[in-house]
Scaffold this motif. Structure first.
Motif, short mmCIF file in Angstrom:
data_model
loop_
_atom_site.label_atom_id
_atom_site.label_comp_id
_atom_site.label_asym_id
_atom_site.label_seq_id
_atom_site.Cartn_x
_atom_site.Cartn_y
_atom_site.Cartn_z
N GLU A 1 96.89 51.26 45.35
CA GLU A 1 96.83 52.71 45.24
C GLU A 1 96.12 53.11 43.95
OE1 GLU A 1 100.96 53.48 44.98
OE2 GLU A 1 101.31 53.18 47.13
N ILE A 2 95.66 54.34 43.91
CA ILE A 2 95.12 54.93 42.70
C ILE A 2 96.19 55.88 42.17
CG2 ILE A 2 93.28 56.30 41.66
CD1 ILE A 2 92.11 53.85 42.86
N GLY A 3 96.66 55.65 40.93
CA GLY A 3 97.67 56.52 40.34
C GLY A 3 97.08 57.86 39.93
N GLY A 4 97.95 58.77 39.54
CA GLY A 4 97.52 60.09 39.11
C GLY A 4 96.62 60.06 37.88
N ASP A 5 96.77 59.02 37.07
CA ASP A 5 95.95 58.87 35.87
C ASP A 5 94.67 58.08 36.14
OD1 ASP A 5 97.14 56.43 36.30
OD2 ASP A 5 97.92 56.19 34.27
N GLY A 6 94.41 57.73 37.41
CA GLY A 6 93.21 56.99 37.77
C GLY A 6 93.35 55.48 37.71
N THR A 7 94.54 55.00 37.39
CA THR A 7 94.78 53.57 37.31
C THR A 7 94.94 52.97 38.70
OG1 THR A 7 95.98 53.90 35.24
CG2 THR A 7 96.32 51.80 36.35
N VAL A 8 94.32 51.84 38.93
CA VAL A 8 94.48 51.12 40.20
C VAL A 8 95.78 50.32 40.08
CG1 VAL A 8 93.53 49.40 41.77
CG2 VAL A 8 92.00 51.00 40.58
N ARG A 9 96.71 50.60 40.97
CA ARG A 9 98.00 49.92 40.96
C ARG A 9 98.10 49.04 42.20
NH1 ARG A 9 101.24 52.43 37.16
NH2 ARG A 9 100.46 54.47 36.53
N VAL A 10 98.43 47.77 41.94
CA VAL A 10 98.57 46.80 43.03
C VAL A 10 100.01 46.32 43.03
CG1 VAL A 10 97.77 44.60 43.97
CG2 VAL A 10 96.17 46.08 42.71
N ARG A 11 100.67 46.51 44.15
CA ARG A 11 102.05 46.04 44.31
C ARG A 11 102.06 44.89 45.30
NH1 ARG A 11 102.51 51.76 44.01
NH2 ARG A 11 103.81 52.37 42.26
N VAL A 12 102.71 43.80 44.90
CA VAL A 12 102.83 42.63 45.79
C VAL A 12 104.29 42.21 45.84
CG1 VAL A 12 100.46 41.78 45.50
CG2 VAL A 12 102.22 41.05 43.90
N THR A 13 104.71 41.70 46.98
CA THR A 13 106.09 41.28 47.16
C THR A 13 106.37 39.92 46.54
OG1 THR A 13 105.56 40.36 49.32
CG2 THR A 13 106.37 42.62 49.27
N THR A 14 105.32 39.20 46.22
CA THR A 14 105.43 37.85 45.68
C THR A 14 105.93 37.85 44.24
OG1 THR A 14 103.47 37.39 47.01
CG2 THR A 14 104.13 35.70 45.46
N PRO A 15 106.82 36.91 43.87
CA PRO A 15 107.25 36.83 42.47
C PRO A 15 106.16 36.20 41.59
CG PRO A 15 108.28 35.09 43.76
CD PRO A 15 107.52 35.95 44.72
#
Length: 86
Positions: free
Chosen positions: A17-31
């Motif tokens: 996703e692209i955050g409100g501040d323009g940061t690309v955020r990647v979420r993964v379920t892997t530890p």
């Protein structure tokens, strides 16, 4: 092209996703165990951008949540457009 991202391992779901501040955020379920989360980040980004995994490489921040990813064959505007539109 280099892309700054922020990674959240052990998330409840995989997402880019692209955050409100323009940061690309990647979420993964892997530890974050022995590079497994990094592999999941590369795989997820490649799938989201519609490119091969070999075109995505982490160049900085292997042990940090803040990373720099090199994406071959694509410019920043195209990458951001694909992340927002997909």
């Amino acid at each position: 092209m280099n892309l700054d991202i922020r990674v959240q391992p052990r998330a409840s779901r995989n997402s880019v996703e692209i955050g409100g501040d323009g940061t690309v955020r990647v979420r993964v379920t892997t530890p974050p165990d022995r590079g497994k989360a990094n592999d999941a980040v590369v795989k997820l980004l490649a799938k989201r951008l519609g490119i091969s995994r070999s075109a995505v490489r982490i160049v900085r921040g292997h042990t940090s949540r803040s990373k720099v990813v090199r994406i071959s064959g694509m410019d920043r505007e195209d990458a951001i457009r694909l992340i927002r539109g997909a």
